[in-house]
Design an enzyme around this catalytic site. Structure first.
Site, PDB file in Angstrom:
ATOM      1  N   CYS A   1     -36.577  22.767  15.179  1.00  0.00           N
ATOM      2  CA  CYS A   1     -36.369  23.597  16.172  1.00  0.00           C
ATOM      3  C   CYS A   1     -37.279  23.168  17.526  1.00  0.00           C
ATOM      4  CB  CYS A   1     -36.185  25.000  16.287  1.00  0.00           C
ATOM      5  SG  CYS A   1     -36.385  25.534  14.547  1.00  0.00           S
TER       6      CYS A   1
ATOM      7  N   SER B   1     -33.637  32.474   4.278  1.00  0.00           N
ATOM      8  CA  SER B   1     -32.473  31.600   4.902  1.00  0.00           C
ATOM      9  C   SER B   1     -31.891  30.771   3.807  1.00  0.00           C
ATOM     10  CB  SER B   1     -33.109  30.910   6.004  1.00  0.00           C
ATOM     11  OG  SER B   1     -32.097  29.969   6.537  1.00  0.00           O
TER      12      SER B   1
ATOM     13  N   THR C   1     -33.192  32.794  11.652  1.00  0.00           N
ATOM     14  CA  THR C   1     -33.330  33.341  13.091  1.00  0.00           C
ATOM     15  C   THR C   1     -32.618  34.739  13.283  1.00  0.00           C
ATOM     16  OG1 THR C   1     -33.325  31.071  13.989  1.00  0.00           O
ATOM     17  CG2 THR C   1     -32.834  32.632  15.497  1.00  0.00           C
TER      18      THR C   1
ATOM     19  N   GLN D   1     -39.917  30.351   4.209  1.00  0.00           N
ATOM     20  CA  GLN D   1     -40.673  29.385   3.629  1.00  0.00           C
ATOM     21  C   GLN D   1     -41.246  29.545   2.597  1.00  0.00           C
ATOM     22  OE1 GLN D   1     -40.251  26.364   4.877  1.00  0.00           O
ATOM     23  NE2 GLN D   1     -39.560  26.324   6.707  1.00  0.00           N
TER      24      GLN D   1
END
Ligand SMILES: Cc1ncc(COP(=O)(O)O)c(C=O)c1O
Length: 391
Positions: free
Chosen positions: A322, A195, A72, A175
């Site tokens: 989320c 991430s 994010t 991803q």
């Protein structure tokens, strides 16, 4: 009851090797890497090593890595750090909320945003991106692999379009990393987000790749960390774990483990299509990462199916963690042309390094009966095509 965890696109368990690497940095190796004394210099060495490991996974220079708190923050820094009021941004309808909501904010501060759509396979059409370019376009941000369907986007072609148009190009590879080779040179991107917790590293760590010479403006103000582009004392245990996770992810691209995961995914899809009527795989025709399967089960509410599977010890999801709890159908699946009803009845199964073939076999053994029971307990009115789920 042992949990069969098949929600690895939401987050992955930290691997023992990653945890082992992290542990000393919570205790004896506690120094601040900005300190000149030996305590600090030892953690500075670990920070440098992790930067090299992350850069190796992306095929870039260590100096082009900015450590962040995760995907994010990386997405926010890429967009907010590159775009100013009056600029035009091109993104897609299937981005993660970290991009979509940042774009909403950009619109509020006077930027223009174009969301290109996707075809029925879930892929952005590069020509649509080309047509969307305007004289004031400053940034294109298109993800590499979609979080709900696993569909890979034509980022190399989009990279070429961005270059021709002299526009900055960011891709959210959260991803994709560890699931397909990610090379910033091949993609031709200027910025790329990853991430740690999606690749068996810890939550709360990530990185933004920023090509040398790309003028990203910091969004935090403070110290000189990360070349002043992301001030704040570094999350050393998290970054060390992230570095180790990147090394493992890199090895996983060539050691055959991804092929196993692909076989299990294909086995699951074949079994579902064969054994459960009125099902289909979303994005089946498009190139996809190996670990993700998004399947619709008509007349079985997706949320009810998640709960029913959870009661049987299987963790899956309807989509992005989320946005869970949203009664809304998935906007990603709707963008692919699915009806609201079919989109609500779709589930994502995502496999990780800690899964085994037995996990998939267990899911295959449980799924048909679970779906049947759920459909039976739902009052389906074929005339209105509406499903009313009881309980
Ligand atoms: C494609 C994509 N981008 C960004 C994020 C946000 O990453 P993080 O949870 O590290 O903030 C996610 C998380 O699900 C994601 O799937």
């Amino acid at each position: 009851m042992a949990i069969v965890y098949l929600d690895n696109n939401a987050t992955t368990p930290v691997l023992p090797e990653v945890l082992e690497a992290m542990l000393p940095y919570f205790s004896e190796q506690f120094g601040n890497p900005s300190s000149l004394h030996a305590c600090g210099q030892r953690t500075l060495a670990a920070l440098k090593q992790s930067r090299i490991s992350v850069a190796a996974l992306l095929g870039c220079r260590a100096t082009e890595i900015i450590f962040t708190s995760g995907g994010t923050e990386g997405d926010n820094l890429a967009l907010l750090g590159m775009v100013a009021p009056g600029d035009h941004v091109i993104t897609s309808a299937i981005e993660h909320s970290a991009i979509l909501k940042t774009c909403l904010y950009l619109q509020r501060i006077g930027c223009q945003v174009t969301h290109v759509g996707v075809n029925s396979g879930g892929q952005v059409e590069p020509d649509e991106v080309r047509r969307a370019v305007r004289p004031n376009t400053n940034l294109i941000s298109i993800m590499m692999a979609n979080n709900e369907t696993g569909v890979l986007q034509p980022v190399e072609e989009i990279g070429r379009i961005a270059k021709e148009a002299d526009v900055w190009f960011h891709t959210d590879a959260v991803q994709a990393a560890g699931k397909v080779p990610v090379s910033v040179e091949q993609i031709g991107c200027d910025l790329l987000t990853i991430s740690a917790h999606k690749i068996h590293g810890p939550q709360g760590a990530g990185a933004l790749y920023v090509r040398r010479g790309t003028p990203v403006h910091p969004q935090f103000h403070g110290g000189n960390q990360e070349n002043s582009r992301r001030p704040g004392t570094e999350n050393i245990p998290g970054i060390v774990g992230f570095g180790r996770a990147c090394e493992i992810a890199g090895r996983g691209l060539t050691d055959g483990s991804l092929e196993h995961i692909r076989l299990w995914r294909d086995k699951l899809e074949a079994a579902v299509l064969q054994q459960i009527p009125e099902t289909g795989v979303n994005g089946a025709g498009a190139p996809r990462v190996a670990n993700t399967s998004n399947i619709y089960f008509d007349h079985a509410g997706g949320d009810s199916l998640v709960v029913a599977l959870d009661e049987r010890g299987i963790a899956a999801s309807r989509g992005a963690a989320c946005t869970n709890g949203d009664a809304e159908p998935s906007s990603i699946l709707m963008a692919m042309g699915l009806s609201g009803e079919r989109s609500r009845s779709s589930l994502r199964f995502s496999i990780g390094k800690t899964n085994t073939e037995q996990d998939i076999d267990h899911l295959i053994s449980v799924l048909p009966e679970t779906v049947r029971q759920l459909r039976e307990s739902s009052a389906f009115d074929p005339a209105s095509q509406k499903v009313v789920t009881h309980g």
